[in-house]
Design an enzyme around this catalytic site. Sequence first.
Site, mmCIF file in Angstrom:
data_model
loop_
_atom_site.group_PDB
_atom_site.id
_atom_site.type_symbol
_atom_site.label_atom_id
_atom_site.label_comp_id
_atom_site.label_asym_id
_atom_site.label_seq_id
_atom_site.Cartn_x
_atom_site.Cartn_y
_atom_site.Cartn_z
ATOM 1 N N SER A 18 59.172 -45.445 8.781
ATOM 2 C CA SER A 18 60.414 -45.340 9.540
ATOM 3 C C SER A 18 61.466 -46.235 8.904
ATOM 4 O O SER A 18 61.140 -47.277 8.330
ATOM 5 C CB SER A 18 60.138 -45.778 10.972
ATOM 6 N N LYS B 87 55.548 -48.355 11.164
ATOM 7 C CA LYS B 87 55.191 -46.948 11.275
ATOM 8 C C LYS B 87 54.496 -46.347 10.065
ATOM 9 O O LYS B 87 54.856 -46.605 8.929
ATOM 10 C CB LYS B 87 56.455 -46.113 11.532
ATOM 11 N N GLU C 197 53.834 -32.519 9.671
ATOM 12 C CA GLU C 197 54.825 -31.898 10.563
ATOM 13 C C GLU C 197 55.604 -30.812 9.825
ATOM 14 O O GLU C 197 55.939 -29.768 10.397
ATOM 15 C CB GLU C 197 55.753 -32.971 11.125
ATOM 16 N N HIS D 70 41.180 -26.127 25.362
ATOM 17 C CA HIS D 70 42.351 -26.593 26.129
ATOM 18 C C HIS D 70 42.699 -28.043 25.775
ATOM 19 O O HIS D 70 43.243 -28.770 26.609
ATOM 20 C CB HIS D 70 42.129 -26.485 27.642
#
Length: 493
Positions: A274, A280, A287, A153
């Site tokens: 970024s 960043k 992704e 979980h």
Amino acid sequence: MIREGRLGRGFDKEVALYTSSLGFDRGLLEYDIYADMAHALMLHRQGLLDGGDAKRILALLKEILEKGLDERDLDPDMEDIHMAVEARLTRELGDAGGRLHQARSRNDQVATDLRMKARDDVNALSKATSDLISTLLATASEHTGTVMPAFTHLQHAQPTTLAHHLLSYADSLLRSMERLDEVYRRIDRCPLGAGAVATTSHPIDREMTAGLLGFAGVLENSMDAVSTRDYMVEAAAAAVLIAMDLSKMAAELVIWSTPEFSYIELADEVASTSSIMPQKKNPDVLELIRARYGTAAGGLVSLLTILGALPQSYNRDLQEASPAFFSLIEGVTSSLSVMSKVIRTMKVNAGEMKAASTRDFSTATDLADLIVKERGLPFRTAHQIVGAMVSMAIKEGVEPGQVSSELLDRAAESVAGEKLGLSEEAIKAAMDPVLAVKARSITGGPAPEDVEKAIKERQRELKKREQTLRERESRLNEARKRLLESVSSILEA
Ligand code: ARG
């Protein structure tokens, strides 16, 4: 060309473009030429094509194989790659070119080409899977002692090691390789000679063409042979399961790379930044791997939907399955290769992993087990005692490493009405994540020596699977060589 008999008028331009498969079946050209060669050799041997025509056809096929088609041949309103090749043959050879299509149909032709491409694609997919497994195993073998929390979980559950975690993915991917091996065996049957649907009355030799194309045998029933794309569904499902593993790995690595976790750092060459926030370091690549599972799963649904509810035979709907299949397999293969790169280059922050597993109560099960072993209480009672102790510790601000015999006894009294009197050392040892991992020397467990053994075993299994794969590839290469030798012997005769 084929329209001139039955159909009076030329094809409507828009409809021609709409129905053409030339946009994606150019990728079949090489396979189509091999199948043409095998068919021509067979027709010749069966006395259905004379030596002169066979020579002319084979010579031109060889030239197309070496140089490809011209743009002229690839007129976008050509129906498909098979017509493009035939157009070239008849343009250059006249009547001789028109003889090649005797005793076959585009239906068995495309079914054959697709299986030939599927063999290569499945082999490439297996190879990319095997490379990732080998990367996972190599990384795992450096981290059999790298303790980290195992999650359920997404909450700290029990201590494990990074090696144990990575091995779980390797095992899953090994099952996928096994699935691909099985699918390959079913792909490796030749539909050629099935004709449009009911074979032919010409005395062809299907076993000969199957052999020339390196197939293990023929796909017998001609109606089945032209209509089934079941192997696409099987291979796609195997590929989607791989993509599912990749998406899970990607999702985890994204989380692990956050400052909150800091378990890993991606190498600069696989990280993004970024356009506005100069600080960043983004895991875009992960992704996209995660998202491409969605694209692959969508491709599988396309296949299932396109292929269902068709009358049992060739229907043009089948054409629509091909690009869905090609891009699905291609997409998963490239995701695998990129994931291997990410894993190979990432920096593992073992200190942070270890720290995370000492900050939590993930050894609570071990403490309950100690109570069972030392005091003979039922596990359920021990579970309640430790649960109560954790709740008290959190309220009183006691760290997991600071749990005392006194605190545990207070919990035991409140739950069971009696003290346990366990020693401080015993409690400390039970709650030490490193010892907790060591203690799990059970088949499939995280204890370092067991994981080391398991890694070696998987490396041996992977070697065997790689060997099978190499044998498959070399059988295909040899068949290609033999086919070209047969062509040359006709050309030189
Ligand atoms: N381009 C077609 C396909 O991919 C080839 C077969 C066409 N056959 C036919 N009868 N129209 O399925």
